[in-house]
Design a protein around this motif. Structure first.
Motif, PDB file in Angstrom:
ATOM      1  N   UNK A 136       0.713  -0.892   0.084  1.00 21.42           N
ATOM      2  CA  UNK A 136       0.202   0.324   0.161  1.00 21.42           C
ATOM      3  C   UNK A 136       0.501   1.411   0.261  1.00 21.42           C
ATOM      4  N   UNK A 137       0.012   2.411   0.103  1.00 14.03           N
ATOM      5  CA  UNK A 137       0.940   3.343   0.171  1.00 14.03           C
ATOM      6  C   UNK A 137       1.518   3.794   0.903  1.00 14.03           C
ATOM      7  N   UNK A 138       2.167   2.945   2.527  1.00 12.90           N
ATOM      8  CA  UNK A 138       2.899   2.914   2.896  1.00 12.90           C
ATOM      9  C   UNK A 138       4.744   2.411   2.848  1.00 12.90           C
ATOM     10  N   UNK A 139       4.456   1.589   1.896  1.00 11.92           N
ATOM     11  CA  UNK A 139       5.171   1.428   0.696  1.00 11.92           C
ATOM     12  C   UNK A 139       5.879  -0.467   0.841  1.00 11.92           C
ATOM     13  N   UNK A 140       6.007  -0.258   2.558  1.00 13.66           N
ATOM     14  CA  UNK A 140       7.356  -1.341   2.972  1.00 13.66           C
ATOM     15  C   UNK A 140       8.808  -1.142   2.001  1.00 13.66           C
ATOM     16  N   UNK A 141       9.755  -2.642   2.171  1.00 16.27           N
ATOM     17  CA  UNK A 141      11.099  -1.799   1.949  1.00 16.27           C
ATOM     18  C   UNK A 141      11.412  -3.838   0.969  1.00 16.27           C
ATOM     19  N   UNK A 142      12.045  -3.107   0.004  1.00 18.05           N
ATOM     20  CA  UNK A 142      12.834  -4.436  -0.153  1.00 18.05           C
ATOM     21  C   UNK A 142      14.632  -4.391  -0.436  1.00 18.05           C
ATOM     22  N   UNK A 143      15.065  -5.223  -0.371  1.00 18.29           N
ATOM     23  CA  UNK A 143      16.528  -5.723  -0.908  1.00 18.29           C
ATOM     24  C   UNK A 143      17.002  -7.070  -1.541  1.00 18.29           C
ATOM     25  N   UNK A 144      18.434  -6.794  -2.154  1.00 19.14           N
ATOM     26  CA  UNK A 144      18.977  -8.193  -1.345  1.00 19.14           C
ATOM     27  C   UNK A 144      20.183  -7.628  -1.990  1.00 19.14           C
ATOM     28  N   UNK A 145      21.210  -8.894  -2.228  1.00 17.26           N
ATOM     29  CA  UNK A 145      22.283  -9.136  -1.483  1.00 17.26           C
ATOM     30  C   UNK A 145      23.194  -8.678  -2.962  1.00 17.26           C
ATOM     31  N   UNK A 146      23.599  -8.100  -3.599  1.00 21.71           N
ATOM     32  CA  UNK A 146      25.243  -8.148  -4.075  1.00 21.71           C
ATOM     33  C   UNK A 146      26.070  -8.739  -3.940  1.00 21.71           C
ATOM     34  N   UNK A 204      13.840   0.216   8.393  1.00 24.43           N
ATOM     35  CA  UNK A 204      14.276  -1.254   8.359  1.00 24.43           C
ATOM     36  C   UNK A 204      15.206  -1.777   8.233  1.00 24.43           C
ATOM     37  N   UNK A 205      15.712  -0.766   7.886  1.00 24.79           N
ATOM     38  CA  UNK A 205      17.743  -1.181   7.462  1.00 24.79           C
ATOM     39  C   UNK A 205      17.413  -2.423   8.583  1.00 24.79           C
ATOM     40  N   UNK A 206      17.349  -1.919  10.236  1.00 24.04           N
ATOM     41  CA  UNK A 206      18.014  -3.281  10.766  1.00 24.04           C
ATOM     42  C   UNK A 206      17.084  -3.999  10.352  1.00 24.04           C
ATOM     43  N   UNK A 207      16.364  -5.062  10.764  1.00 17.21           N
ATOM     44  CA  UNK A 207      15.418  -5.834   9.677  1.00 17.21           C
ATOM     45  C   UNK A 207      16.228  -6.904   9.203  1.00 17.21           C
ATOM     46  N   UNK A 208      15.952  -5.441   7.724  1.00 15.17           N
ATOM     47  CA  UNK A 208      16.745  -6.699   7.251  1.00 15.17           C
ATOM     48  C   UNK A 208      18.894  -6.977   7.608  1.00 15.17           C
ATOM     49  N   UNK A 209      18.519  -6.133   8.162  1.00 16.56           N
ATOM     50  CA  UNK A 209      20.108  -6.731   8.150  1.00 16.56           C
ATOM     51  C   UNK A 209      20.616  -7.634   9.090  1.00 16.56           C
ATOM     52  N   UNK A 210      19.257  -7.815  10.299  1.00 14.06           N
ATOM     53  CA  UNK A 210      19.298  -8.968  11.205  1.00 14.06           C
ATOM     54  C   UNK A 210      19.168 -10.248  10.492  1.00 14.06           C
ATOM     55  N   UNK A 211      17.629  -9.765   9.596  1.00 17.72           N
ATOM     56  CA  UNK A 211      18.217 -11.384   9.101  1.00 17.72           C
ATOM     57  C   UNK A 211      19.112 -11.906   7.932  1.00 17.72           C
ATOM     58  N   UNK A 212      19.863 -11.016   7.490  1.00 14.30           N
ATOM     59  CA  UNK A 212      20.542 -11.682   6.691  1.00 14.30           C
ATOM     60  C   UNK A 212      21.650 -11.638   7.320  1.00 14.30           C
ATOM     61  N   UNK A 224      11.695  -1.333  14.792  1.00 14.55           N
ATOM     62  CA  UNK A 224      12.214  -1.007  16.525  1.00 14.55           C
ATOM     63  C   UNK A 224      13.156  -2.784  16.195  1.00 14.55           C
ATOM     64  N   UNK A 225      13.851  -2.198  17.204  1.00  6.56           N
ATOM     65  CA  UNK A 225      14.869  -3.094  16.983  1.00  6.56           C
ATOM     66  C   UNK A 225      14.519  -4.131  18.131  1.00  6.56           C
ATOM     67  N   UNK A 226      12.937  -4.035  18.956  1.00  2.00           N
ATOM     68  CA  UNK A 226      12.650  -5.583  20.039  1.00  2.00           C
ATOM     69  C   UNK A 226      12.345  -6.395  18.174  1.00  2.00           C
ATOM     70  N   UNK A 227      11.610  -5.893  16.762  1.00  2.00           N
ATOM     71  CA  UNK A 227      11.104  -6.203  16.077  1.00  2.00           C
ATOM     72  C   UNK A 227      11.952  -7.157  14.958  1.00  2.00           C
ATOM     73  N   UNK A 228      13.069  -6.047  14.846  1.00  2.00           N
ATOM     74  CA  UNK A 228      14.797  -6.940  14.283  1.00  2.00           C
ATOM     75  C   UNK A 228      15.268  -8.435  14.874  1.00  2.00           C
ATOM     76  N   UNK A 229      14.827  -8.402  16.690  1.00  2.00           N
ATOM     77  CA  UNK A 229      16.053  -8.988  17.670  1.00  2.00           C
ATOM     78  C   UNK A 229      14.803 -10.590  17.342  1.00  2.00           C
ATOM     79  N   UNK A 230      13.110  -9.725  17.115  1.00  2.00           N
ATOM     80  CA  UNK A 230      12.193 -11.253  17.302  1.00  2.00           C
ATOM     81  C   UNK A 230      12.118 -11.622  15.769  1.00  2.00           C
TER      82      UNK A 230
END
Length: 267
Positions: free
Chosen positions: A32-42, A91-99, A149-155
Motif C-alpha cells: 500500500x502507500x506505506x510501501x514496505x521495503x525490499x532488498x537483496x545482496x550483491x 527498517x534497515x535493522x530488520x533487513x540486516x538482522x535477517x541477513x 523497532x529493534x525489538x522487531x528486528x531481534x524477534x
C-alpha cells in the motif's frame, strides 16, 4: 572499490530492475502507500557484499515511481550509502538482522499486502491451502512488535535462526504490520536478483492464498465445508486455527496413489 563505466551508475542493471519491481508491486496491490521495503545482496568483483535497497518513502513521496538512481547501494553494518539519491529506511535493522541470522539468505521483501494483512492483524496463522504456496509450509504470525523497532528486528532474527534452512524460502506475517519474505539457497550463493524475483512471486501467490483461506473459513461457518482443504485433503479445521496450529498440507505434491502408499507405510 566498486566503479562503473563512464556515464553509468554502479550495479545499474540491479537497481533498474528493483525500481521496476516497486512499481509492479504497487500496481498489483501487493503493498500500500506505506510501501514496505525490499532488498537483496550483491557482490562486487573483489567479493565484497552490498545491499541493494529501496529508499524510505518510496511509495508515499514518490508513489512507487522510482528511478534506478534513487535505489540505494548500502554497505552492510556501517549503513553507509555508497550510491543512491534516496534516504535509508529505518527498517534497515530488520533487513540486516535477517541477513546476519542466515548468510545464505540473499533477498528480503517486506510489504503490506492487503489479504495477508488480514491474517497478520488477526494474530492467527494463515492456513496454507493453495498448490502454489505449499512450498512455504506453515505461515505463522509473529508476536507484535512496533514497526522499525529493534525489538522487531531481534524477534525476526531469532525466528530465522531457529528455523535454519527453512528460512531460505519462507514467509512470516508481522503482526499488524505486513509480510516478510526471505529467499536464498543452501550451500550455494544465489544471485540476489533471482532471489528478489522469487520473493515477488511468493508475495503475489500468497495474496491469492490468503483470500482463499479466508473464504474457506467462511464456508466452514456456513456449514458448506467441514475444514480447510488443500490438494483434495482436509488439512485442518477452525478449531485448529483458533488454537494457533499451523495449517498446511504435509503431503503437498504427492499424487493420490502415492499418498495411499505413504499412509500404508506409516500404519
Amino acid at each position: 572499490m566498486i566503479s562503473a563505466p563512464d556515464g553509468r551508475i554502479i550495479f545499474e542493471h540491479e537497481r533498474e530492475d528493483l525500481a521496476k519491481m516497486v512499481k509492479l508491486i504497487m500496481e498489483r496491490d501487493d503493498t500500500n502507500i506505506a510501501g514496505g521495503n525490499f532488498s537483496f545482496k550483491v557482490t562486487d568483483d573483489d567479493g565484497k557484499d552490498y545491499i541493494i535497497m529501496t529508499p524510505t518513502m518510496m511509495s508515499q513521496a514518490y508513489m512507487g515511481e522510482l528511478s534506478p538512481e534513487q535505489i540505494l547501494v548500502v554497505e552492510p553494518h556501517t549503513r553507509r550509502i555508497v550510491a543512491g539519491e534516496g534516504k535509508l529506511t529505518r527498517e534497515i535493522n530488520l533487513h540486516e538482522g535477517v541477513y546476519d541470522a542466515n548468510p545464505n539468505i540473499r533477498a528480503v521483501l517486506h510489504s503490506h499486502a492487503i489479504n495477508n494483512m488480514f491474517w497478520a492483524t488477526s494474530g492467527l496463522p494463515e492456513p496454507n491451502v493453495t498448490e502454489a504456496t505449499q512450498k512455504l509450509h506453515e505461515i505463522e504470525t509473529l508476536e507484535y512488535e512496533p514497526n522499525c523497532s529493534e525489538p522487531l528486528a531481534e524477534l525476526v532474527s531469532e525466528h530465522i535462526t531457529d528455523i535454519g534452512d527453512r528460512a531460505l524460502m519462507h514467509m512470516y506475517l508481522l503482526n499488524s504490520h505486513g509480510v516478510l519474505i526471505t529467499v536464498g539457497k543452501k550451500d550455494k550463493v544465489m544471485d540476489g536478483l533471482s532471489a528478489i524475483h522469487q520473493a515477488l512471486a511468493i508475495v503475489d501467490t500468497s495474496e491469492w492464498n490468503a483470500q482463499i483461506a479466508y473464504k474457506q473459513a467462511v464456508f466452514q461457518k456456513l456449514g458448506l465445508l467441514d475444514g480447510f482443504y488443500s490438494e483434495g485433503s482436509k488439512i485442518g479445521t477452525l478449531d485448529d486455527l483458533k488454537e494457533g496450529k499451523a495449517i498446511f498440507n504435509p503431503n503437498a505434491g504427492i499424487g493420490k496413489s502415492d499418498k495411499s502408499k505413504k499412509r500404508s507405510v506409516i500404519v
